[in-house]
Design a protein around this motif. Structure first.
Motif, short mmCIF file in Angstrom:
data_model
loop_
_atom_site.label_atom_id
_atom_site.label_comp_id
_atom_site.label_asym_id
_atom_site.label_seq_id
_atom_site.Cartn_x
_atom_site.Cartn_y
_atom_site.Cartn_z
N VAL A 139 6.09 -7.92 -19.79
CA VAL A 139 5.89 -7.62 -21.21
C VAL A 139 5.31 -6.22 -21.37
CG1 VAL A 139 4.66 -8.29 -23.31
CG2 VAL A 139 5.56 -10.04 -21.77
N GLU A 140 4.32 -5.88 -20.55
CA GLU A 140 3.71 -4.55 -20.60
C GLU A 140 3.45 -4.09 -19.18
OE1 GLU A 140 -0.35 -2.39 -22.11
OE2 GLU A 140 0.37 -4.12 -23.22
N GLU A 141 3.81 -2.86 -18.87
CA GLU A 141 3.65 -2.34 -17.52
C GLU A 141 2.52 -1.32 -17.48
OE1 GLU A 141 6.92 -0.03 -15.92
OE2 GLU A 141 6.59 -0.97 -13.98
N GLY A 142 1.45 -1.66 -16.75
CA GLY A 142 0.33 -0.76 -16.58
C GLY A 142 0.13 -0.38 -15.12
N ILE A 143 0.81 -1.07 -14.22
CA ILE A 143 0.77 -0.76 -12.79
C ILE A 143 2.15 -0.27 -12.40
CG2 ILE A 143 0.38 -1.69 -10.47
CD1 ILE A 143 -1.33 -3.88 -11.79
N PHE A 144 2.20 0.89 -11.78
CA PHE A 144 3.49 1.48 -11.42
C PHE A 144 4.25 0.57 -10.48
CE2 PHE A 144 6.13 3.89 -8.51
CZ PHE A 144 7.00 4.46 -9.41
N GLN A 145 5.57 0.49 -10.70
CA GLN A 145 6.48 -0.22 -9.81
C GLN A 145 7.66 0.70 -9.51
OE1 GLN A 145 7.10 -4.54 -10.48
NE2 GLN A 145 6.41 -4.04 -12.54
N GLY A 146 8.17 0.59 -8.32
CA GLY A 146 9.32 1.39 -7.93
C GLY A 146 8.99 2.26 -6.73
N THR A 147 9.77 3.33 -6.56
CA THR A 147 9.57 4.24 -5.45
C THR A 147 8.49 5.24 -5.80
OG1 THR A 147 11.88 3.99 -4.81
CG2 THR A 147 10.71 5.88 -3.91
N TRP A 148 7.49 5.34 -4.93
CA TRP A 148 6.36 6.25 -5.13
C TRP A 148 6.33 7.22 -3.97
CZ3 TRP A 148 1.90 7.25 -2.32
CH2 TRP A 148 0.90 7.95 -2.98
N ASN A 157 7.03 -8.37 -8.58
CA ASN A 157 7.84 -9.37 -9.27
C ASN A 157 7.19 -10.73 -9.14
OD1 ASN A 157 9.91 -7.67 -10.14
ND2 ASN A 157 10.92 -7.77 -8.15
N PHE A 158 7.05 -11.41 -10.27
CA PHE A 158 6.49 -12.75 -10.27
C PHE A 158 7.56 -13.69 -10.82
CE2 PHE A 158 2.91 -9.83 -10.54
CZ PHE A 158 2.14 -10.28 -9.47
N VAL A 198 -7.58 7.67 1.81
CA VAL A 198 -7.48 6.31 1.29
C VAL A 198 -6.59 6.36 0.06
CG1 VAL A 198 -8.74 4.31 0.45
CG2 VAL A 198 -9.81 5.82 2.14
N VAL A 199 -5.50 5.59 0.10
CA VAL A 199 -4.52 5.58 -0.98
C VAL A 199 -4.45 4.18 -1.58
CG1 VAL A 199 -2.11 6.06 -1.59
CG2 VAL A 199 -3.18 7.30 0.30
N SER A 200 -4.57 4.09 -2.88
CA SER A 200 -4.43 2.81 -3.58
C SER A 200 -2.95 2.54 -3.80
CB SER A 200 -5.17 2.87 -4.92
OG SER A 200 -4.94 1.69 -5.64
N LEU A 201 -2.43 1.52 -3.11
CA LEU A 201 -1.02 1.14 -3.22
C LEU A 201 -0.91 -0.37 -3.42
CD1 LEU A 201 0.77 3.23 -0.44
CD2 LEU A 201 0.93 3.53 -2.91
N PRO A 202 -1.25 -0.85 -4.61
CA PRO A 202 -1.12 -2.30 -4.82
C PRO A 202 0.35 -2.70 -4.90
CG PRO A 202 -1.64 -1.20 -6.88
CD PRO A 202 -1.68 -0.14 -5.79
N GLY A 203 0.65 -3.88 -4.39
CA GLY A 203 1.99 -4.42 -4.56
C GLY A 203 2.94 -4.22 -3.40
N LEU A 204 2.48 -3.71 -2.27
CA LEU A 204 3.38 -3.63 -1.11
C LEU A 204 3.61 -5.05 -0.59
CD1 LEU A 204 2.15 -0.63 1.07
CD2 LEU A 204 4.09 -0.72 -0.48
N GLU A 205 4.85 -5.46 -0.54
CA GLU A 205 5.16 -6.80 -0.03
C GLU A 205 4.97 -6.86 1.48
OE1 GLU A 205 9.01 -8.01 -1.37
OE2 GLU A 205 8.38 -8.11 -3.46
N LYS A 206 5.29 -5.76 2.16
CA LYS A 206 5.09 -5.67 3.60
C LYS A 206 4.83 -4.21 3.96
CE LYS A 206 10.11 -5.88 4.17
NZ LYS A 206 10.61 -6.15 2.87
#
Length: 147
Positions: free
Chosen positions: A92-101, A85-86, A55-63
């Motif tokens: 302002v502050e990044e606490g959740i990783f974004q980009g290529t993982w 992206n909203f 089980v992998v936590s991957l929030p933010g996958l658009e598809k």
């Protein structure tokens, strides 16, 4: 005497320096910096008899096409592009990783390639794997007489 990590003020600098040095400049120094590596994603591995559930936590996958899975023998490789992206808002502050993982996970046994199931639901990637059990438990090897 103040307790705590003396590098706390520098934890957010890694992002800016990586942009400046165009690469993973801080990779060799991560063990000395506080545990704020935003590229970390929660991963749980469960085992039952001849099965694994990852089980992998991957929030933010658009598809779901933004994630890729590769299996080879006793290794699972996961790649994902996380994009939060909203419209109309500035980060302002990044606490959740974004980009290529990317993550490579060594597995406790070889995997049966035709029995792999992967589903993505509510920010979690579920990967169900089955152990590869050889058809023949042992194979006799012919010994040739040397000359």
């Amino acid at each position: 005497m103040v307790k705590g990590n003396p590098f706390d003020p520098f934890s957010d600098w890694t992002k800016h320096w990586q942009q400046f040095f165009q690469g993973d400049f801080w990779g060799n120094f991560q063990s000395f910096l506080p545990a704020t590596n935003k590229q970390q994603s929660g991963i749980n591995i469960y085992k039952k008899d001849n099965e694994l559930l990852i089980v992998v936590s991957l929030p933010g996958l658009e598809k779901v096409e933004d994630a890729e899975l590769y299996i080879y023998y006793k290794t699972l490789e996961i790649k994902a592009n996380i994009n939060l992206n909203f419209k109309g808002f500035e980060l302002v502050e990044e606490g959740i990783f974004q980009g290529t993982w990317e993550k490579t996970i060594p597995l406790p046994f070889a995997i049966k390639e035709d029995r792999i199931e992967a589903t993505y639901h509510n920010g979690l990637l579920f990967i169900h794997l089955h152990r590869l059990i050889p058809d023949e438990p042992k194979k006799k090897i012919e010994i040739k007489k040397g000359e």
